[in-house]
Write a protein that holds these residues in place. Structure first.
Motif: not given
Length: 184
Positions: A159-184
């Protein structure tokens, strides 16, 4: 090391603290680092904070009593969560609204190297998310994380990306979303 030899157990937050050393050991193995290294110490600090968050849940995978993997997360609180701060591209306001029961954060999913690519991660994923009552789940990964194609194959959408916080491993992170309930 067949998946049918692995037992899954759900744990509440009060049980998680007692398992922390085992979780750290499995985490270190999953990343191929020594348990005492900074990466594992940072995981320990994050985990200790998350054990106390509302909606916290842990699922462990064991083979013959040996912890081979785990998944845990927590529910985003109502109002300002910090989770969505700075997300780009900026979604509609409704997407960002949190009720305290809308979104569960899949914070960690880790499998020891010898058990990777054997279905343990998928079993943990389904066990954790199949037990959730929230509308959706979210997770953040580093932009080059090898797990991203796996998440997408499990139904997660970026769904996009967010900037990392000071001291994080990355300067930005990719964000994912999954609708629930999970279908099997």
């Amino acid at each position: 090391m067949a998946i049918n030899d692995v037992s899954l157990t759900h744990h509440a937050s009060d049980e998680a603290a007692a398992l922390l050393d085992e979780l750290c050991d499995a985490y270190a193995d999953a990343y191929g680092v020594e348990p005492g290294e900074e990466k594992t110490a940072a995981f320990r600090r994050r985990a200790e904070k998350q054990f106390t968050r509302p909606g916290f849940a842990l699922v462990t995978a064991r083979d013959g009593g040996w912890l081979v993997g785990f998944v845990f997360g927590y529910t985003l609180p109502a109002g300002d969560t910090h989770w969505w701060d700075g997300v780009q591209p900026e979604p509609m306001a409704e997407f960002l609204e949190e009720t305290g029961s809308r979104t569960w954060v899949l914070s960690e999913i880790e499998v020891r190297r010898a058990w990777q690519a054997k279905g343990v991660g998928r079993a943990l994923h389904e066990a954790a998310l199949g037990a959730r009552s929230e509308e959706r789940a979210t997770l953040a990964t580093g932009p080059d994380a090898a797990a991203q194609p796996v998440y997408e194959s499990w139904g997660w959408r970026r769904v996009g990306w967010i900037p990392g916080d000071e001291g994080d491993y990355y300067s930005a992170y990719d964000l994912f979303v999954l609708e629930l309930p999970v279908s099997r």
